[in-house]
Design a protein around this motif. Structure first.
Motif, short mmCIF file in Angstrom:
data_model
loop_
_atom_site.label_atom_id
_atom_site.label_comp_id
_atom_site.label_asym_id
_atom_site.label_seq_id
_atom_site.Cartn_x
_atom_site.Cartn_y
_atom_site.Cartn_z
N ILE A 66 45.64 46.40 25.41
CA ILE A 66 44.69 46.09 26.48
C ILE A 66 43.29 46.52 26.08
O ILE A 66 43.08 47.63 25.58
CB ILE A 66 45.09 46.79 27.80
CG1 ILE A 66 46.45 46.28 28.27
CG2 ILE A 66 44.04 46.56 28.89
CD1 ILE A 66 46.98 47.01 29.51
N LEU A 67 42.32 45.63 26.30
CA LEU A 67 40.91 45.89 26.05
C LEU A 67 40.18 46.09 27.37
O LEU A 67 40.37 45.32 28.32
CB LEU A 67 40.29 44.68 25.32
CG LEU A 67 38.77 44.52 25.37
CD1 LEU A 67 38.08 45.62 24.59
CD2 LEU A 67 38.35 43.15 24.84
N SER A 92 45.51 41.70 26.46
CA SER A 92 44.99 41.53 27.81
C SER A 92 43.63 42.23 27.93
O SER A 92 43.29 43.08 27.11
CB SER A 92 45.95 42.10 28.85
OG SER A 92 47.23 41.50 28.73
N VAL A 93 42.90 41.87 28.99
CA VAL A 93 41.53 42.37 29.15
C VAL A 93 41.32 42.88 30.57
O VAL A 93 41.72 42.22 31.54
CB VAL A 93 40.49 41.27 28.85
CG1 VAL A 93 39.06 41.82 29.02
CG2 VAL A 93 40.69 40.73 27.43
N ILE A 94 40.69 44.06 30.69
CA ILE A 94 40.17 44.54 31.96
C ILE A 94 38.68 44.25 31.95
O ILE A 94 37.92 44.90 31.22
CB ILE A 94 40.40 46.05 32.14
CG1 ILE A 94 41.88 46.39 32.06
CG2 ILE A 94 39.80 46.54 33.46
CD1 ILE A 94 42.16 47.89 32.04
N PRO A 95 38.20 43.26 32.72
CA PRO A 95 36.77 42.90 32.69
C PRO A 95 35.98 43.74 33.70
O PRO A 95 36.31 43.76 34.88
CB PRO A 95 36.78 41.42 33.07
CG PRO A 95 37.98 41.28 33.95
CD PRO A 95 38.99 42.32 33.53
N LEU A 110 28.94 58.36 32.35
CA LEU A 110 29.54 57.49 31.33
C LEU A 110 30.76 58.14 30.72
O LEU A 110 31.77 57.49 30.47
CB LEU A 110 28.50 57.16 30.26
CG LEU A 110 28.98 56.32 29.07
CD1 LEU A 110 29.48 54.96 29.53
CD2 LEU A 110 27.87 56.16 28.05
N ALA A 111 30.68 59.44 30.47
CA ALA A 111 31.81 60.16 29.88
C ALA A 111 33.06 60.04 30.74
O ALA A 111 34.16 59.76 30.24
CB ALA A 111 31.44 61.63 29.68
N ASP A 112 32.90 60.23 32.05
CA ASP A 112 34.06 60.14 32.94
C ASP A 112 34.58 58.72 33.03
O ASP A 112 35.80 58.49 33.14
CB ASP A 112 33.70 60.65 34.34
CG ASP A 112 33.70 62.17 34.42
OD1 ASP A 112 33.98 62.82 33.39
OD2 ASP A 112 33.41 62.71 35.50
N THR A 113 33.67 57.75 32.99
CA THR A 113 34.09 56.35 33.07
C THR A 113 34.95 55.97 31.87
O THR A 113 36.02 55.37 32.02
CB THR A 113 32.87 55.41 33.14
OG1 THR A 113 32.12 55.71 34.33
CG2 THR A 113 33.30 53.96 33.19
N VAL A 114 34.52 56.31 30.66
CA VAL A 114 35.31 55.94 29.47
C VAL A 114 36.61 56.73 29.40
O VAL A 114 37.64 56.20 28.98
CB VAL A 114 34.49 56.09 28.17
CG1 VAL A 114 33.29 55.17 28.18
CG2 VAL A 114 34.07 57.52 27.93
N ARG A 115 36.58 57.98 29.85
CA ARG A 115 37.82 58.77 29.83
C ARG A 115 38.83 58.23 30.85
O ARG A 115 40.05 58.34 30.65
CB ARG A 115 37.52 60.24 30.09
CG ARG A 115 36.93 60.93 28.86
CD ARG A 115 36.76 62.42 29.03
NE ARG A 115 35.73 62.75 30.00
CZ ARG A 115 35.20 63.98 30.13
NH1 ARG A 115 35.62 64.96 29.34
NH2 ARG A 115 34.27 64.21 31.02
N CYS A 119 42.66 55.60 29.89
CA CYS A 119 44.00 55.82 30.44
C CYS A 119 44.71 54.49 30.67
O CYS A 119 45.95 54.45 30.73
CB CYS A 119 43.91 56.58 31.77
SG CYS A 119 43.28 58.26 31.63
N TYR A 120 43.95 53.41 30.81
CA TYR A 120 44.50 52.09 31.10
C TYR A 120 44.46 51.16 29.89
O TYR A 120 45.19 50.17 29.86
CB TYR A 120 43.73 51.41 32.23
CG TYR A 120 43.41 52.28 33.41
CD1 TYR A 120 44.37 53.13 33.96
CD2 TYR A 120 42.15 52.25 34.01
CE1 TYR A 120 44.07 53.93 35.05
CE2 TYR A 120 41.85 53.04 35.10
CZ TYR A 120 42.81 53.89 35.62
OH TYR A 120 42.51 54.67 36.69
#
Length: 328
Positions: A66-67, A92-95, A110-115, A119-120
């Motif tokens: 998944i991307l 698959s893609v999470i847009p 941004l750090a929390d968003t990418v972390r 997970c997904y």
């Protein structure tokens, strides 16, 4: 159209996950991380991807992967290109293209968003308006981060596909004269491309409005590699010797004063008339979108390579995704 012979490239082995691969789990943040051998390998994989897409369209190389496409700035081409690349590989893609509707609008870092997203997802493609944002994201992420543009900084995957386009269309970069035209100050694509082309025996011309000159920092880096460079005021002075004309739009969104944008937006226009000065065997490239700097009247000219460039980009991004996920 000339495609480099397969013997120039490293073999592509689409069998299983290769955790020993040099690119497995790696981030792609800047063109500075690539050497000539790396390009040979990437282009070899991209060439194989091109053949696979032509023969079968889609396949299951990244089935189950998944991307996460995380775009803080508007994007059509880059976002769609990565989505298509992942789906053609069976993933698959999470847009996430409307960041204003996400937790970021609530003040999430941004750090929390990418972390959270890692997970997904197995890989994150990030576009962000701040220079250095991709490196920051990679610092906190355990999964691979691919820089899809960080402000006016770099756009490494665009530079890779641009260089692949030059090889595919002209056979090599060595010995070529490349003229970059338009917004060279804010155009991150030309910043990355100039750095990447400095690996080869090229000459680079810069043609732009005075207020949109190539940053001295980029020119100094290219100069350190011994690459001849020339700053020009008139396209007509260098077009007859040009092998690759790389055109960029003047980026309205980067201007604080709209009046300055209006002064320079149509200072240079590529059209059939001016292209009479150019070689019959050369190419015109553009990262798109265009906003009048290349006339649509030129689109049917065989030297107009910008839409072919988009297709090469799909193959390069397929290669990069397969590489960082251990499938190449």
């Amino acid at each position: 159209m000339h495609i480099p012979p397969a013997r120039r490239f490293s073999p592509y082995l689409p069998f299983g996950e290769n955790k020993e691969s040099a690119w497995y789990g790696k981030d792609i943040l800047t063109v500075k991380q690539f050497g000539v051998d790396d390009l040979n390998y990437i282009f070899g994989v991209a060439n194989e991807m091109r053949g696979m897409v032509k023969r079968v369209g889609t396949f299951d190389l990244l089935k189950g992967k998944i991307l996460a496409n995380l775009f803080y700035e508007p994007s059509t081409r880059t976002s769609s290109s990565f989505t298509s690349a992942m789906e053609r590989l069976g993933g698959s893609v999470i847009p996430i293209n409307e960041v204003k509707y996400s937790s970021v609008s609530k003040g999430e870092s941004l750090a929390d968003t990418v972390r959270t997203l890692e997970c997904y997802a197995d890989v994150i493609v990030l576009r962000h308006p701040e220079v250095g944002s991709a490196a920051l994201a990679a610092k906190y992420a355990r999964k691979p981060v691919i820089n899809a543009g960080d402000g006016i900084g770099e756009h490494p995957t665009q530079a890779l596909l641009d260089t692949f386009t030059i090889f595919a269309e002209l056979g090599s970069a060595d010995g070529l004269t490349v003229t970059m035209l338009g917004d060279l100050k804010y155009g991150r694509t030309v910043h990355s491309l100039a750095r990447l082309l400095s690996l080869f025996n090229v000459k680079i011309n810069y043609v732009s409005p005075d207020i949109l000159r190539m940053p001295q920092e980029v020119m100094d880096e290219v100069s350190e590699k011994g690459i001849p460079q020339q700053v020009c005021d008139r396209l007509e002075d260098v077009l007859p010797q040009t092998d690759v004309l790389y055109v960029t739009r003047v980026q309205k969104e980067r201007f604080e004063d709209p009046a300055n944008y209006e002064l320079v937006r149509h200072q240079f226009v590529v059209n059939p008339e001016i292209m009479k000065l150019a070689k019959s065997e050369m190419i015109v490239m553009h990262p798109l979108p265009r906003v009048g700097e290349i006339s649509m009247d030129f689109d049917e000219d065989p030297r107009a390579a910008y839409f072919r460039q988009m297709e090469y980009g799909l193959h390069v991004r397929m290669a990069l995704l397969a590489m960082v996920l251990g499938k190449a």
